[in-house]
Write a protein that holds these residues in place. Structure first.
Motif, mmCIF file in Angstrom:
data_model
loop_
_atom_site.group_PDB
_atom_site.id
_atom_site.type_symbol
_atom_site.label_atom_id
_atom_site.label_comp_id
_atom_site.label_asym_id
_atom_site.label_seq_id
_atom_site.Cartn_x
_atom_site.Cartn_y
_atom_site.Cartn_z
ATOM 1 N N ILE A 104 0.843 -1.207 0.000
ATOM 2 C CA ILE A 104 0.000 0.000 0.000
ATOM 3 C C ILE A 104 0.880 1.260 0.000
ATOM 4 N N LYS A 105 1.910 1.254 0.826
ATOM 5 C CA LYS A 105 2.755 2.454 0.952
ATOM 6 C C LYS A 105 3.578 2.726 -0.312
ATOM 7 N N LYS A 112 0.736 9.039 -5.607
ATOM 8 C CA LYS A 112 0.272 10.312 -5.051
ATOM 9 C C LYS A 112 1.370 11.335 -4.728
ATOM 10 N N THR A 113 2.614 11.064 -5.148
ATOM 11 C CA THR A 113 3.635 12.111 -5.002
ATOM 12 C C THR A 113 3.434 13.099 -6.151
ATOM 13 N N GLY A 432 -3.861 11.068 6.724
ATOM 14 C CA GLY A 432 -3.015 12.270 6.620
ATOM 15 C C GLY A 432 -1.946 12.171 5.557
ATOM 16 N N ILE A 433 -1.619 10.953 5.112
ATOM 17 C CA ILE A 433 -0.660 10.847 3.990
ATOM 18 C C ILE A 433 -1.365 10.351 2.723
ATOM 19 N N GLY A 434 -2.703 10.444 2.731
ATOM 20 C CA GLY A 434 -3.430 10.177 1.491
ATOM 21 C C GLY A 434 -4.008 8.781 1.351
ATOM 22 N N GLY A 439 -5.750 14.533 -1.009
ATOM 23 C CA GLY A 439 -4.471 15.249 -1.062
ATOM 24 C C GLY A 439 -3.290 14.349 -1.356
ATOM 25 N N TYR A 440 -2.171 15.009 -1.586
ATOM 26 C CA TYR A 440 -0.971 14.292 -2.040
ATOM 27 C C TYR A 440 -0.246 13.637 -0.872
#
Ligand code: COA
Length: 474
Positions: A104-105, A112-113, A432-434, A439-440
């Protein structure tokens, strides 16, 4: 008989010829590597020289080419076999984290970067003409990556840095050497095959503290970026160079009496157990208002939390997972809750994802960032006290905090007081990190140096271009 002056001339010619031959035979100080190496070099100096050459080419390539290279990185990582390989190797080599969550990460970092769209030009026009302010490259960036998120950080940094027109030399954590090499080679191979300059991304074959020092000292490296533990972040910040530091967090969670407790309990367990708690944004301690604390703990247990109530067992756990300095024992960082319980002599079933315990706010497990799925719960009298304790436990890192509440006033209060780069309301930390949040994404969350959520523009210099008396068409 030969005249003496003729003799000297002949000798001079002979010496000149011999010197020419010796020069021609001498190996070059530095020979460019064969393409098969794909960015992995024997020495740090070679990696930096190659990066410098590549950056000169990238500087004159089009923005659309840079975007093409970003898309190549995305596609390469998203290929199923590559994604699975780097995720599996990462867990195998570092013995940190969870394979499914690494998938996933890594996918998140690739998808999403932000790319070149992040670099918006400012334009000012008037009677005096036109001025542009643009995001321009630093040049060669030296990036230090952690053992906790090795490939995620390489993917995320590479996209951002190349989109910004930079090249990057990585100095990965030595315990993540193989998977970092694999990722660098994979990306360079794909980039080179797509027509990009060779060596946009480089690293040294044997990452070490010594090689990291060489990178920090090399004058060709114009910007340093460290994503890692406190000591490496401190090192780059005291280098005398422009540096971006992304380090420790210890994110707290506050739950008040207005929250949806059933959802809050599930979100907290989900966030805390994500990749065995190594993301620096993950829930590390909970402050719960007394009136809902028991119900919260009950629901956390319904969702995979194992509660330790015996003080002697808690003591044993603390001794097991902490080192002599009172910090996390490296061999327990990123291990699963079941693994930790097993070492305590407790066999837990597959549903167990987090170990919880009720402790006072001064407890070591509350104040230290452990990076393992151990989640202390602190009972407090009211929400204002919870917010204050959360502020204290975060130690001014200004990294990440979560709150579960329906009270807009208290949500705003906590967001303001914490001053964290990321503040998540009524969701797991990873929103918070998408992951499940808009968000990105970024894996380099630079609280200490203030860039916060890094994206291509964080790795750029703002430069001004001025044209007088023309190009204002207003
Ligand atoms: N290259 C070379 N050396 C490195 C390095 C790198 N990429 N990263 C760390 N080091 C150095 C450190 O500076 C330290 O040197 P010192 O002994 O001279 O002080 C040494 O390696 C050991 O550091 P580290 O591996 O951090 O120590 P550890 O084994 O005790 O800690 C962790 C392991 C996982 C707890 C620690 O690395 C950590 O806190 N990581 C979190 C990283 C992270 O995700 N941060 C948040 C980012 S947003």
């Amino acid at each position: 008989m030969i005249r003496l002056d003729m003799d000297i001339k002949v000798i001079e010619q002979m010496v000149e010829q011999a010197l020419k031959e010796i020069k021609a035979e001498q190996p070059q100080k530095f020979t460019m590597p064969k393409a098969e190496l794909y960015g992995v070099f024997k020495t740090m100096d070679e990696a930096i020289t190659a990066s410098e050459e590549a950056q000169k080419k990238l500087l004159f390539s089009k923005i659309s080419d840079r975007q093409k290279y970003v898309d190549v990185i995305r596609r390469t990582i998203l290929k199923r076999e590559n994604l699975e390989m780097i995720s599996r190797l990462s867990v195998e080599e570092t013995e940190i984290g969870d394979y499914e969550h690494k998938l996933i990460k890594n996918r998140l970092a690739a998808e999403k970067t932000p790319g070149t769209e992040d670099l918006l030009t400012e334009a000012m026009t008037g009677d005096n003409g036109l001025t542009l302010v643009e995001y321009c490259p630093f040049g060669v960036i030296g990036a230090i990556t952690p053992t906790t998120n090795p490939t995620e950080t390489i993917i995320n940094n590479s996209i951002s840095m190349i989109a910004g027109g930079n090249t990057v030399v990585f100095s990965p954590h030595p315990r993540a050497k193989k998977v970092s090499q694999m990722t660098v080679k994979l990306l360079n191979k794909a980039l080179t095959e797509s027509g990009a300059p060779e060596n946009l991304i480089t690293m040294v074959e044997e990452p070490s503290i010594e090689n990291t020092n060489k990178m920090i000292e090399n004058p060709s490296v114009r910007l340093l970026v460290a994503t890692g533990g406190p000591s490496i972040v401190k090192k780059v910040l005291s280098s005398g160079k422009k540096a971006i530091g992304a380090g420790a967090g210890n994110p707290p969670v506050v739950v008040d009496e207005t929250a949806d407790i059933v959802k809050a309990a599930k979100d907290i367990v989900d966030g805390c157990s994500f990749d065995n708690n190594v993301p620096c944004i993950a829930e590390k301690e909970v402050f719960a208002v007394d009136s809902i604390c028991d119900y919260l703990i009950h629901n956390m247990k319904e969702n995979g939390a194992y509660q330790i109530t015996d003080p002697a067992l808690l003591e044993k756990l603390v001794t097991l997972v902490t080192n002599e300095k009172g910090g996390p024992k490296t061999s327990f960082v990123g291990k699963s809750a079941r693994y930790i319980l097993d070492k305590l002599g407790i066999t837990a079933d597959a549903s167990v994802r987090v170990i919880i315990m009720e402790v006072p706010k001064e407890h070591l497990l509350v104040q230290e960032e452990m990076m393992m799925p151990i989640l202390p719960v602190v009972r407090v009298c009211d929400v204002d006290t919870a917010i204050e304790y959360a502020r204290q436990a975060e130690h001014g890192n200004r990294h990440t905090a979560m709150m579960h509440s329906r009270n807009v006033e208290k949500l705003s209060k906590m967001a303001k007081i914490m001053e964290t780069t990321i503040f998540v309301k009524n969701a797991p930390s990873y929103a918070g990190i998408g992951v499940g949040g808009e968000g990105y994404t970024t894996f380099t969350i630079a609280g200490p140096t203030g860039e916060g959520l890094t994206s291509p523009k964080a790795f750029c210099r703002k430069r001004k271009c001025v044209m007088t008396d023309a190009f204002s068409i207003r």
